[in-house]
Motif scaffolding. Structure first.
Motif, PDB file in Angstrom:
ATOM      1  N   SER A  15       0.781  -1.275  -0.042  1.00  0.00           N
ATOM      2  CA  SER A  15       0.093  -0.011  -0.029  1.00  0.00           C
ATOM      3  C   SER A  15       0.971   1.185   0.033  1.00  0.00           C
ATOM      4  O   SER A  15       0.581   2.366  -0.741  1.00  0.00           O
ATOM      5  CB  SER A  15      -0.891   0.116   1.180  1.00  0.00           C
ATOM      6  OG  SER A  15      -1.770  -0.864   1.177  1.00  0.00           O
ATOM      7  N   GLU A  35      -7.430   2.796   3.153  1.00  0.00           N
ATOM      8  CA  GLU A  35      -8.298   1.750   3.618  1.00  0.00           C
ATOM      9  C   GLU A  35      -8.803   1.029   2.232  1.00  0.00           C
ATOM     10  O   GLU A  35      -8.737  -0.096   2.020  1.00  0.00           O
ATOM     11  CB  GLU A  35      -9.678   2.442   4.214  1.00  0.00           C
ATOM     12  CG  GLU A  35     -10.581   1.346   4.411  1.00  0.00           C
ATOM     13  CD  GLU A  35     -11.854   2.090   5.047  1.00  0.00           C
ATOM     14  OE1 GLU A  35     -13.017   1.751   4.596  1.00  0.00           O
ATOM     15  OE2 GLU A  35     -11.832   2.999   5.971  1.00  0.00           O
ATOM     16  N   GLU A  36      -8.787   2.022   1.208  1.00  0.00           N
ATOM     17  CA  GLU A  36      -8.928   1.090  -0.315  1.00  0.00           C
ATOM     18  C   GLU A  36      -7.691   0.374  -0.636  1.00  0.00           C
ATOM     19  O   GLU A  36      -8.024  -0.699  -1.088  1.00  0.00           O
ATOM     20  CB  GLU A  36      -9.382   2.321  -1.397  1.00  0.00           C
ATOM     21  CG  GLU A  36     -10.719   2.838  -1.007  1.00  0.00           C
ATOM     22  CD  GLU A  36     -10.607   3.981   0.086  1.00  0.00           C
ATOM     23  OE1 GLU A  36     -11.668   4.481   0.419  1.00  0.00           O
ATOM     24  OE2 GLU A  36      -9.498   4.427   0.499  1.00  0.00           O
ATOM     25  N   SER A  38      -5.417  -1.017   1.166  1.00  0.00           N
ATOM     26  CA  SER A  38      -5.507  -2.189   2.117  1.00  0.00           C
ATOM     27  C   SER A  38      -6.415  -3.288   1.549  1.00  0.00           C
ATOM     28  O   SER A  38      -6.145  -4.408   1.547  1.00  0.00           O
ATOM     29  CB  SER A  38      -5.690  -1.822   3.543  1.00  0.00           C
ATOM     30  OG  SER A  38      -5.738  -2.881   4.606  1.00  0.00           O
ATOM     31  N   ALA A  39      -7.785  -2.839   1.404  1.00  0.00           N
ATOM     32  CA  ALA A  39      -8.797  -3.806   0.919  1.00  0.00           C
ATOM     33  C   ALA A  39      -8.632  -4.426  -0.178  1.00  0.00           C
ATOM     34  O   ALA A  39      -8.713  -5.659  -0.487  1.00  0.00           O
ATOM     35  CB  ALA A  39     -10.053  -3.033   0.927  1.00  0.00           C
ATOM     36  N   PHE A  40      -7.969  -3.622  -1.231  1.00  0.00           N
ATOM     37  CA  PHE A  40      -7.370  -4.223  -2.394  1.00  0.00           C
ATOM     38  C   PHE A  40      -6.353  -5.350  -2.308  1.00  0.00           C
ATOM     39  O   PHE A  40      -6.601  -6.507  -2.771  1.00  0.00           O
ATOM     40  CB  PHE A  40      -6.943  -3.168  -3.452  1.00  0.00           C
ATOM     41  CG  PHE A  40      -6.333  -3.708  -4.686  1.00  0.00           C
ATOM     42  CD1 PHE A  40      -6.909  -3.865  -5.722  1.00  0.00           C
ATOM     43  CD2 PHE A  40      -4.909  -4.197  -4.724  1.00  0.00           C
ATOM     44  CE1 PHE A  40      -6.530  -4.329  -7.036  1.00  0.00           C
ATOM     45  CE2 PHE A  40      -4.437  -4.327  -5.959  1.00  0.00           C
ATOM     46  CZ  PHE A  40      -5.265  -4.762  -7.117  1.00  0.00           C
ATOM     47  N   LYS A  42      -5.394  -6.899   0.534  1.00  0.00           N
ATOM     48  CA  LYS A  42      -5.998  -8.153   1.245  1.00  0.00           C
ATOM     49  C   LYS A  42      -6.843  -9.095   0.469  1.00  0.00           C
ATOM     50  O   LYS A  42      -6.698 -10.227   0.524  1.00  0.00           O
ATOM     51  CB  LYS A  42      -6.921  -7.808   2.515  1.00  0.00           C
ATOM     52  CG  LYS A  42      -5.725  -7.232   3.389  1.00  0.00           C
ATOM     53  CD  LYS A  42      -6.626  -6.689   4.717  1.00  0.00           C
ATOM     54  CE  LYS A  42      -5.598  -6.033   5.538  1.00  0.00           C
ATOM     55  NZ  LYS A  42      -6.222  -5.403   6.657  1.00  0.00           N
ATOM     56  N   LYS A  43      -7.681  -8.440  -0.718  1.00  0.00           N
ATOM     57  CA  LYS A  43      -8.420  -9.340  -1.438  1.00  0.00           C
ATOM     58  C   LYS A  43      -7.608 -10.173  -2.683  1.00  0.00           C
ATOM     59  O   LYS A  43      -7.657 -11.278  -2.598  1.00  0.00           O
ATOM     60  CB  LYS A  43      -9.542  -8.405  -2.340  1.00  0.00           C
ATOM     61  CG  LYS A  43     -10.057  -9.155  -3.298  1.00  0.00           C
ATOM     62  CD  LYS A  43     -11.121  -8.241  -4.224  1.00  0.00           C
ATOM     63  CE  LYS A  43     -11.705  -8.933  -5.351  1.00  0.00           C
ATOM     64  NZ  LYS A  43     -12.585  -7.887  -6.135  1.00  0.00           N
ATOM     65  N   TRP A  44      -6.794  -9.188  -3.355  1.00  0.00           N
ATOM     66  CA  TRP A  44      -6.001  -9.955  -4.438  1.00  0.00           C
ATOM     67  C   TRP A  44      -4.813 -10.571  -3.935  1.00  0.00           C
ATOM     68  O   TRP A  44      -4.539 -11.526  -4.777  1.00  0.00           O
ATOM     69  CB  TRP A  44      -5.635  -8.701  -5.434  1.00  0.00           C
ATOM     70  CG  TRP A  44      -6.890  -8.258  -6.098  1.00  0.00           C
ATOM     71  CD1 TRP A  44      -7.575  -7.116  -5.876  1.00  0.00           C
ATOM     72  CD2 TRP A  44      -7.440  -8.993  -7.281  1.00  0.00           C
ATOM     73  NE1 TRP A  44      -8.817  -7.119  -6.801  1.00  0.00           N
ATOM     74  CE2 TRP A  44      -8.465  -8.031  -7.712  1.00  0.00           C
ATOM     75  CE3 TRP A  44      -7.187  -9.966  -7.909  1.00  0.00           C
ATOM     76  CZ2 TRP A  44      -9.469  -8.544  -8.567  1.00  0.00           C
ATOM     77  CZ3 TRP A  44      -7.901 -10.325  -9.205  1.00  0.00           C
ATOM     78  CH2 TRP A  44      -9.125  -9.788  -9.733  1.00  0.00           C
TER      79      TRP A  44
END
Length: 154
Positions: A15, A35-36, A38-40, A42-44
């Motif tokens: 990130s 936040e975005e 981190s979410a990206f 963690k998903k990918w």
């Protein structure tokens, strides 16, 4: 130096590197995207359709590059439909010009070939464009594209 596949534990580091990359490309950091990002990641990072590579030495990140695989409808020029998108290519300034990004990109392209992928695209920064051209990417209207050939068909 070692090259490894990034893991979920690298999400925070990736990130931060992504923000440095965007700033290097001239994009103003005028909003908080922590936040975005981190979410990206963690998903990918747990997806089979994403490969993020990290080159490091003594635990310090030197360079990074990733490919995201997208399912698209098959076409006459891309029978399986899947395309690869190169992203997150970044080398820390003091290690630029040493071939790190090129090594990572070649590894990503080898992964794409092993999956039968024929089409790779990316959005090139001014700094990255010469490297992508050396690797065979061709400028299209708003992106660069590479068609991988199956050596067995040639």
């Amino acid at each position: 130096m070692i090259i490894r596949k990034a893991t979920i534990e690298d999400a925070g580091l990736l990130s931060e590197v992504r923000k440095l990359q965007l700033i290097d490309e001239g994009i103003s950091p005028d909003c908080d995207i922590d936040e975005e990002l981190s979410a990206f990641f963690k998903k990918w990072l747990i997806s089979d359709n994403f490969l993020q590579l990290v080159a490091e030495e003594n635990g310090k990140l030197l360079s990074t590059a990733a490919i995201v695989y997208y399912d698209l409808p098959p076409s006459f020029t891309n029978k399986i439909g899947v395309r690869g998108y190169i992203t997150n290519v970044y080398t820390v300034p003091e290690h630029r010009g040493k071939g790190l990004a090129k090594t990572l990109l070649k590894t990503l392209l080898d992964d794409a070939k092993s999956r039968g992928i024929k089409k790779i695209w990316l959005g090139a920064s001014k700094l990255g464009r010469p490297l992508y051209e050396k690797l065979g990417f061709i400028q299209q209207e708003s992106y660069m594209e590479l068609t991988l050939e199956d050596k067995s068909e040639v």
